[in-house]
Design an enzyme around this catalytic site. Structure first.
Site, PDB file in Angstrom:
ATOM      1  N   ARG A 110       0.785  -1.231  -0.072  1.00  0.00           N
ATOM      2  CA  ARG A 110       0.073   0.033  -0.081  1.00  0.00           C
ATOM      3  C   ARG A 110       1.069   1.273  -0.020  1.00  0.00           C
ATOM      4  NH1 ARG A 110      -3.530  -2.710  -1.226  1.00  0.00           N
ATOM      5  NH2 ARG A 110      -5.697  -3.187  -0.210  1.00  0.00           N
ATOM      6  N   GLU A 128      -4.453   7.207  -5.401  1.00  0.00           N
ATOM      7  CA  GLU A 128      -4.717   6.253  -6.848  1.00  0.00           C
ATOM      8  C   GLU A 128      -6.200   6.237  -7.076  1.00  0.00           C
ATOM      9  OE1 GLU A 128      -2.581   2.736  -5.637  1.00  0.00           O
ATOM     10  OE2 GLU A 128      -4.730   1.641  -5.786  1.00  0.00           O
ATOM     11  N   HIS A 155      -1.893  -0.408 -10.012  1.00  0.00           N
ATOM     12  CA  HIS A 155      -2.140  -1.588  -9.195  1.00  0.00           C
ATOM     13  C   HIS A 155      -2.825  -2.774  -9.545  1.00  0.00           C
ATOM     14  CE1 HIS A 155      -4.229  -1.514  -4.672  1.00  0.00           C
ATOM     15  NE2 HIS A 155      -3.884  -2.675  -4.905  1.00  0.00           N
TER      16      HIS A 155
HETATM   17  C1  8YV Z   1      -7.239  -4.993  -4.814  1.00  0.00           C
HETATM   18  C2  8YV Z   1      -5.478  -5.434  -3.369  1.00  0.00           C
HETATM   19  O1  8YV Z   1      -8.364  -5.563  -3.892  1.00  0.00           O
HETATM   20  O2  8YV Z   1      -5.514  -7.308  -2.533  1.00  0.00           O
HETATM   21  C3  8YV Z   1      -5.346  -6.429  -2.124  1.00  0.00           C
HETATM   22  O3  8YV Z   1      -5.548  -5.875  -1.138  1.00  0.00           O
HETATM   23  O4  8YV Z   1      -5.233  -4.209  -3.113  1.00  0.00           O
HETATM   24  C4  8YV Z   1      -5.929  -5.693  -4.735  1.00  0.00           C
HETATM   25  O5  8YV Z   1      -5.829  -7.057  -4.844  1.00  0.00           O
HETATM   26  C5  8YV Z   1      -7.578  -5.424  -6.323  1.00  0.00           C
HETATM   27  O6  8YV Z   1      -6.984  -4.151  -7.008  1.00  0.00           O
HETATM   28  C6  8YV Z   1      -9.029  -5.330  -6.597  1.00  0.00           C
HETATM   29  O7  8YV Z   1      -9.739  -4.320  -6.168  1.00  0.00           O
END
Ligand code: 8YV
Length: 315
Positions: free
Chosen positions: A234, A263, A281
């Site tokens: 993150r 983002e 992402h």
């Molecule tokens: C997002 C993610 O969830 O697993 C996570 O924590 O940030 C990603 O897999 C993905 O962009 C779907 O929203």
């Protein structure tokens, strides 16, 4: 039979939307123009929230749903869910761990290789005719045998480290305590020390209040002008302003990033930097993994409403 009403925070692919709509009445928050009015209208009948890792569920959303029982996250990271609000009301939370580990680790390693070997610029060199016109592409940097630091040895960090070991890299890792790892992986508790002993620093920590800006100006300085930071966790784990300053001044060699503050809008300073690789992402973004994530998100919801144990509970 009346379907259970859920709040859907973000969009899903069609192959997930179909089964979700078949099982539940999904109120699409992301399509609402006036979010507050929409929450006031549908919130009272909502018993579950289906969200995405980066979108989560904030305190206002949770408060607007007095009958809320469960939040199911499409993603492993649940840092954007207000867990305190959930705990206070006994609301269950689930996520999608494991199914995405390999893909996120693959992308982290691919980003390291692409950035170190200048593959994006090299591809443009070939495509634009510069190879034929101007000659060989400038020499790049070796990866194999170099020192890798893995900050956060959870599922994803471990999968990254295992892949890096296959590149004959020297592996060091930082986590709250030493873990059961191969004998040649070194535990370095302090992130600054880890960075000092790394050519490539991978940020694979689950984000929380405690990890905010764990990669700060000191860690970045310790990584140094030849170092590279790779972030697939993150943005909040990294002090973005300190990172941009260091990339601009050359105090840090380069960065490969899949996550950004605010983002998908990026700080415009990123676009001007030659020494960054920017990804949208997409760590978990393969057909195979996203299908598995969607199925697990729904299975958790179904389990909850069938009175069964949650498959992958967070809370
Ligand atoms: C997002 C993610 O969830 O697993 C996570 O924590 O940030 C990603 O897999 C993905 O962009 C779907 O929203």
């Amino acid at each position: 039979m009346t379907k259970i009403e859920i709040l859907q925070v973000g969009p899903y692919p069609d192959w997930d939307q179909g089964p979700l709509d078949a099982a539940f009445t999904a109120h699409r928050y992301f399509e609402a123009q006036d979010k507050a009015a929409f929450l006031a209208q549908v919130g009272p009948s909502v018993r579950a929230i289906a969200t995405r890792g980066e979108l989560g569920a904030n305190a206002a959303m949770i408060a607007a749903c007095p009958k809320l029982e469960v939040i199911s996250v499409y993603g492993v990271g649940y840092d954007a869910v207000d867990l305190a609000a959930c705990r206070a009301r006994g609301i269950r939370v689930t996520n999608t761990p494991d199914v995405l580990t390999g893909d996120v680790a693959d992308l982290a390693v691919a980003m390291m290789l692409a950035q170190a070997r200048g593959m994006i610029g090299a591809e443009a060199w070939v495509r634009s005719g510069s190879w034929a016109g101007q000659g060989a592409y400038p020499l790049q940097n070796r990866v194999w045998g170099k020192r890798a630091g893995v900050l956060g040895l959870g599922r994803i960090g471990r999968a990254v480290a295992r892949r890096l070991a296959a590149f004959d890299m020297q592996i060091a890792y930082s986590s709250t305590a030493p873990k059961d790892v191969p004998a040649d992986w070194t535990y370095v508790k302090d992130p600054v020390d880890l960075a000092r002993h790394s050519d490539f620093l991978f940020v694979t920590l689950a984000a929380s209040v405690a990890t905010r800006h764990i990669v700060d100006a000191k860690v970045i300085a310790a990584l140094g002008p030849q170092g590279m930071v790779i972030n697939v966790s993150r943005a909040a784990n990294l002090d973005e302003t300190a990172l941009l300053d260091a990339l601009e001044s050359g105090a840090l060699g380069s960065a490969a990033l899949d996550v950004f503050e605010g983002e998908p809008a990026l700080n415009p300073r990123f676009a001007r930097l030659p020494n960054v690789l920017l990804q949208p992402h997409q760590g978990s973004g393969t057909h195979e993994t996203r299908r598995a994530m969607g199925a697990l998100l729904r299975d958790n919801l179904q389990a909850h409403f069938a009175g069964l144990a949650l498959i992958t509970p967070v809370l």
